[in-house]
Write a protein that holds these residues in place. Structure first.
Motif, PDB file in Angstrom:
ATOM      1  N   ILE A   8       0.639  -1.557   0.127  1.00 48.54           N
ATOM      2  CA  ILE A   8      -0.161  -0.368  -0.071  1.00 48.54           C
ATOM      3  C   ILE A   8       0.591   1.361  -0.014  1.00 48.54           C
ATOM      4  CG2 ILE A   8      -1.807   1.348   1.489  1.00 48.54           C
ATOM      5  CD1 ILE A   8      -2.823  -1.345   2.346  1.00 48.54           C
ATOM      6  N   THR A  23       1.442   4.364  -2.836  1.00 46.48           N
ATOM      7  CA  THR A  23       0.862   5.724  -2.287  1.00 46.48           C
ATOM      8  C   THR A  23       1.920   6.647  -2.627  1.00 46.48           C
ATOM      9  OG1 THR A  23      -0.642   4.846  -0.538  1.00 46.48           O
ATOM     10  CG2 THR A  23       0.172   7.111  -0.273  1.00 46.48           C
ATOM     11  N   ARG A  48       2.448   7.082  -6.214  1.00 40.22           N
ATOM     12  CA  ARG A  48       1.245   8.297  -6.523  1.00 40.22           C
ATOM     13  C   ARG A  48       2.044   9.707  -6.497  1.00 40.22           C
ATOM     14  NH1 ARG A  48      -3.070   4.773  -5.332  1.00 40.22           N
ATOM     15  NH2 ARG A  48      -3.729   3.046  -7.081  1.00 40.22           N
ATOM     16  N   LEU A  76       2.695  12.284  -9.540  1.00 36.28           N
ATOM     17  CA  LEU A  76       2.572  14.402  -9.247  1.00 36.28           C
ATOM     18  C   LEU A  76       3.930  15.338  -9.799  1.00 36.28           C
ATOM     19  CD1 LEU A  76       0.369  14.263  -6.313  1.00 36.28           C
ATOM     20  CD2 LEU A  76      -0.259  14.270  -8.627  1.00 36.28           C
ATOM     21  N   ARG A  86       1.528  10.467   3.566  1.00 40.42           N
ATOM     22  CA  ARG A  86       0.962  10.095   4.383  1.00 40.42           C
ATOM     23  C   ARG A  86       0.316   8.693   4.255  1.00 40.42           C
ATOM     24  NH1 ARG A  86      -0.050  13.690   8.851  1.00 40.42           N
ATOM     25  NH2 ARG A  86       0.418  15.820   7.949  1.00 40.42           N
ATOM     26  N   SER A  87       0.298   8.321   5.570  1.00 42.13           N
ATOM     27  CA  SER A  87      -0.369   6.502   4.833  1.00 42.13           C
ATOM     28  C   SER A  87      -0.755   5.813   6.054  1.00 42.13           C
ATOM     29  CB  SER A  87       0.423   5.946   4.627  1.00 42.13           C
ATOM     30  OG  SER A  87      -0.039   4.890   3.343  1.00 42.13           O
ATOM     31  N   LEU A  88      -2.055   5.640   6.014  1.00 42.40           N
ATOM     32  CA  LEU A  88      -2.281   4.769   7.299  1.00 42.40           C
ATOM     33  C   LEU A  88      -1.890   3.679   7.744  1.00 42.40           C
ATOM     34  CD1 LEU A  88      -5.624   5.057   8.324  1.00 42.40           C
ATOM     35  CD2 LEU A  88      -6.340   3.648   7.314  1.00 42.40           C
ATOM     36  N   LEU A 120       5.425  17.985   8.346  1.00 38.50           N
ATOM     37  CA  LEU A 120       5.897  18.731   7.402  1.00 38.50           C
ATOM     38  C   LEU A 120       7.016  19.877   7.859  1.00 38.50           C
ATOM     39  CD1 LEU A 120       2.020  20.626   6.426  1.00 38.50           C
ATOM     40  CD2 LEU A 120       3.866  18.569   5.185  1.00 38.50           C
ATOM     41  N   LEU A 149      -7.931   1.972   1.792  1.00 37.28           N
ATOM     42  CA  LEU A 149      -7.093   2.651   2.296  1.00 37.28           C
ATOM     43  C   LEU A 149      -6.275   3.452   0.852  1.00 37.28           C
ATOM     44  CD1 LEU A 149      -5.715  -0.601   4.259  1.00 37.28           C
ATOM     45  CD2 LEU A 149      -5.983   1.588   5.430  1.00 37.28           C
ATOM     46  N   GLU A 150      -5.928   2.243  -0.013  1.00 41.17           N
ATOM     47  CA  GLU A 150      -5.981   3.695  -1.179  1.00 41.17           C
ATOM     48  C   GLU A 150      -5.737   5.005  -0.823  1.00 41.17           C
ATOM     49  OE1 GLU A 150      -5.184   1.324  -4.760  1.00 41.17           O
ATOM     50  OE2 GLU A 150      -4.644   0.204  -3.866  1.00 41.17           O
ATOM     51  N   GLN A 201      -7.996   6.337   1.070  1.00 37.66           N
ATOM     52  CA  GLN A 201      -8.107   6.956   2.122  1.00 37.66           C
ATOM     53  C   GLN A 201      -6.506   8.219   2.353  1.00 37.66           C
ATOM     54  OE1 GLN A 201      -9.068   7.767   5.012  1.00 37.66           O
ATOM     55  NE2 GLN A 201      -7.812   8.974   5.317  1.00 37.66           N
ATOM     56  N   ASP A 202      -5.533   6.962   1.289  1.00 39.27           N
ATOM     57  CA  ASP A 202      -4.185   7.552   1.579  1.00 39.27           C
ATOM     58  C   ASP A 202      -4.332   9.056   0.548  1.00 39.27           C
ATOM     59  OD1 ASP A 202      -3.057   6.655   3.209  1.00 39.27           O
ATOM     60  OD2 ASP A 202      -1.682   4.824   2.363  1.00 39.27           O
ATOM     61  N   GLN A 227      -3.791  12.933   0.631  1.00 42.39           N
ATOM     62  CA  GLN A 227      -2.725  13.747  -0.276  1.00 42.39           C
ATOM     63  C   GLN A 227      -3.582  15.000  -0.840  1.00 42.39           C
ATOM     64  OE1 GLN A 227      -0.103  12.401  -3.042  1.00 42.39           O
ATOM     65  NE2 GLN A 227       0.223  10.157  -1.821  1.00 42.39           N
ATOM     66  N   GLU A 253      -4.057  18.368   1.489  1.00 40.52           N
ATOM     67  CA  GLU A 253      -3.205  18.453   2.307  1.00 40.52           C
ATOM     68  C   GLU A 253      -2.827  19.449   1.250  1.00 40.52           C
ATOM     69  OE1 GLU A 253      -1.014  16.995   6.095  1.00 40.52           O
ATOM     70  OE2 GLU A 253       0.460  16.102   4.193  1.00 40.52           O
ATOM     71  N   GLY A 280      -0.156  24.010   5.252  1.00 43.28           N
ATOM     72  CA  GLY A 280      -0.213  22.058   5.461  1.00 43.28           C
ATOM     73  C   GLY A 280       1.095  22.257   4.129  1.00 43.28           C
ATOM     74  N   ALA A 281       0.933  21.019   3.567  1.00 48.86           N
ATOM     75  CA  ALA A 281       1.648  21.028   2.510  1.00 48.86           C
ATOM     76  C   ALA A 281       1.805  21.665   1.049  1.00 48.86           C
ATOM     77  CB  ALA A 281       1.404  19.064   1.810  1.00 48.86           C
ATOM     78  N   GLU A 338       5.111  21.986  -0.575  1.00 49.82           N
ATOM     79  CA  GLU A 338       5.734  21.013  -2.023  1.00 49.82           C
ATOM     80  C   GLU A 338       6.217  21.632  -2.796  1.00 49.82           C
ATOM     81  OE1 GLU A 338       4.880  17.922  -2.258  1.00 49.82           O
ATOM     82  OE2 GLU A 338       4.477  16.519  -1.396  1.00 49.82           O
ATOM     83  N   ILE A 387       6.265  21.763  -6.770  1.00 50.92           N
ATOM     84  CA  ILE A 387       4.671  20.765  -7.320  1.00 50.92           C
ATOM     85  C   ILE A 387       3.815  21.767  -7.580  1.00 50.92           C
ATOM     86  CG2 ILE A 387       3.271  19.656  -7.098  1.00 50.92           C
ATOM     87  CD1 ILE A 387       4.825  17.900  -6.887  1.00 50.92           C
ATOM     88  N   ALA A 420      -1.585  19.331  -9.169  1.00 51.19           N
ATOM     89  CA  ALA A 420      -1.714  18.580  -7.897  1.00 51.19           C
ATOM     90  C   ALA A 420      -2.631  17.306  -7.322  1.00 51.19           C
ATOM     91  CB  ALA A 420      -1.222  18.187  -7.174  1.00 51.19           C
ATOM     92  N   THR A 454      -5.077  16.130 -10.189  1.00 51.18           N
ATOM     93  CA  THR A 454      -4.606  14.946 -10.714  1.00 51.18           C
ATOM     94  C   THR A 454      -4.856  13.837 -10.290  1.00 51.18           C
ATOM     95  OG1 THR A 454      -2.310  15.528 -12.308  1.00 51.18           O
ATOM     96  CG2 THR A 454      -1.611  13.204 -11.268  1.00 51.18           C
ATOM     97  N   LEU A 455      -4.751  13.982  -8.757  1.00 56.63           N
ATOM     98  CA  LEU A 455      -4.912  13.361  -7.311  1.00 56.63           C
ATOM     99  C   LEU A 455      -6.961  13.146  -7.668  1.00 56.63           C
ATOM    100  CD1 LEU A 455      -3.274  14.661  -4.576  1.00 56.63           C
ATOM    101  CD2 LEU A 455      -2.997  12.270  -5.994  1.00 56.63           C
ATOM    102  N   LYS A 472      -7.663  10.450  -9.885  1.00 60.22           N
ATOM    103  CA  LYS A 472      -6.961   9.254  -9.008  1.00 60.22           C
ATOM    104  C   LYS A 472      -8.206   8.258  -8.391  1.00 60.22           C
ATOM    105  CE  LYS A 472      -5.155   5.709  -9.576  1.00 60.22           C
ATOM    106  NZ  LYS A 472      -5.038   4.965 -11.310  1.00 60.22           N
ATOM    107  N   ARG A 480     -11.726  11.846   7.186  1.00 63.38           N
ATOM    108  CA  ARG A 480     -11.265  10.566   7.248  1.00 63.38           C
ATOM    109  C   ARG A 480     -12.322   9.502   6.477  1.00 63.38           C
ATOM    110  NH1 ARG A 480      -7.829  13.176  10.104  1.00 63.38           N
ATOM    111  NH2 ARG A 480      -9.064  13.021  12.458  1.00 63.38           N
TER     112      ARG A 480
END
Lengths: 150, 129
Positions: free
Chosen positions: A41, A45, A48, A52, A67-69, A113, B19-20, B22-23, B27, B30, B36-37, B41, B47, B52, B55-56, B59, B84
């Motif tokens: 997983i 992530t 992906r 970008l 970030r990942s669970l 961050l 799970l994918e 969620q991740d 992103q 954020e 935040g990011a 980035e 970025i 971005a 694109t996200l 997906k 979440r």
């Protein structure tokens, strides 16, 4: 939180064996010691995120991050590939040094961050690539972090 | 650090997909706003935030289309209102609502072979050890 405290010697590999971008990511993920499903997983992530735009920031350094669970606290790993690998870096040069950063989506201490920024800053120090290339042990790497990224 | 999951059997493919998702949602979220990011980035990784996020977003839609109808329906109820969709369960506590989850729900070693939800808040759950 000092960067030094976020690494352990187990999460440092000074001689990565992978020869491609994908395999480098996989090898870095393995340094975190997760289970196979979490590895898979996390790889998706990170891929992906790379799609970008490369996390190769130039001068032989890349900072794959996401970030990942699959992690429940901030996790970092460092890998070095002396010969370098094509990572589609910004300067199109091979990448030798890889800093992996993975944070959970829910992060109480909110370190992700600031740590990402701190590593990017550390990595951009002009002499860091050369210093990293001369490191011989994981302990030396940790000492370097302590001295240069307090 | 203990791995988030230790079951030796295969994870339910729909849970893997969640799970994918969620991740990716994390992103995407954020990169919103000027905190935040997004600034990190842009500053360190060049970025383009809007690009971005587009694109996200695409997906995310692609993965959402791969959810089974029943899970998609549960997902659609949760996703618009919560950051979440999948939340970790740590030490038996749902980190979506901070209510304890029944041991029968999360105590099994093959818990990830099912797609389960918190009975209190409805979030999909992922058991972290």
């Amino acid at each position: 939180m000092k960067l030094r405290e976020l690494f352990t010697s187990d999460s440092v590999e000074l001689d990565l064996s992978a020869e491609s971008k994908d395999d480098i990511l996989k090898e870095l993920i393995q340094l975190l010691g997760l289970d196979d499903k979490s590895d898979a997983i996390l790889f998706k992530t990170l891929k992906r995120r790379e799609n970008l735009g490369s996390t190769g920031i130039g001068k032989g350094i890349a900072i794959p991050h996401c970030r990942s669970l699959v992690v429940n606290k901030l996790r970092l790993a460092y890998g070095r590939k002396p010969e370098g690998v094509d990572f589609q870096a910004i300067d199109e040069e091979p990448v030798h040094n890889f800093f992996l950063i993975v944070a959970p989506p829910l992060e109480v201490s909110n370190q992700y961050l600031p740590v990402l920024g701190k590593i990017a800053q550390f990595a951009k120090d002009p002499d860091i690539p050369e210093v990293l290339s001369g490191i011989e042990t994981a302990e030396e790497f940790l000492t370097l972090l302590e001295e240069r990224a307090p | 650090m203990t791995p988030a999951s230790s079951s030796s059997r295969e994870m339910h493919p729909q849970l893997m997909l969640l799970l994918e998702l969620q991740d990716l949602r994390a992103q995407h979220r954020e990169l919103e706003g000027d905190e935040g990011a997004a600034p990190v980035e842009a500053e360190h990784f060049n970025i383009d935030r809007d690009e971005a996020r587009t694109t996200l977003g695409k997906k995310i839609e692609e993965l959402e289309d791969r959810l089974s109808p029943s899970i998609r329906s549960r997902y659609n109820r949760i996703a618009p209102n919560r950051e979440r969709v999948v939340v970790p369960v740590i030490n038996g506590v749902c980190y979506g609502c901070f209510v304890s989850i029944a041991t029968a729900t999360v105590g099994d070693q093959d818990v990830h072979q099912l797609v389960q939800s918190c009975e209190n808040c409805g979030s999909f759950i992922y058991v972290a050890s």
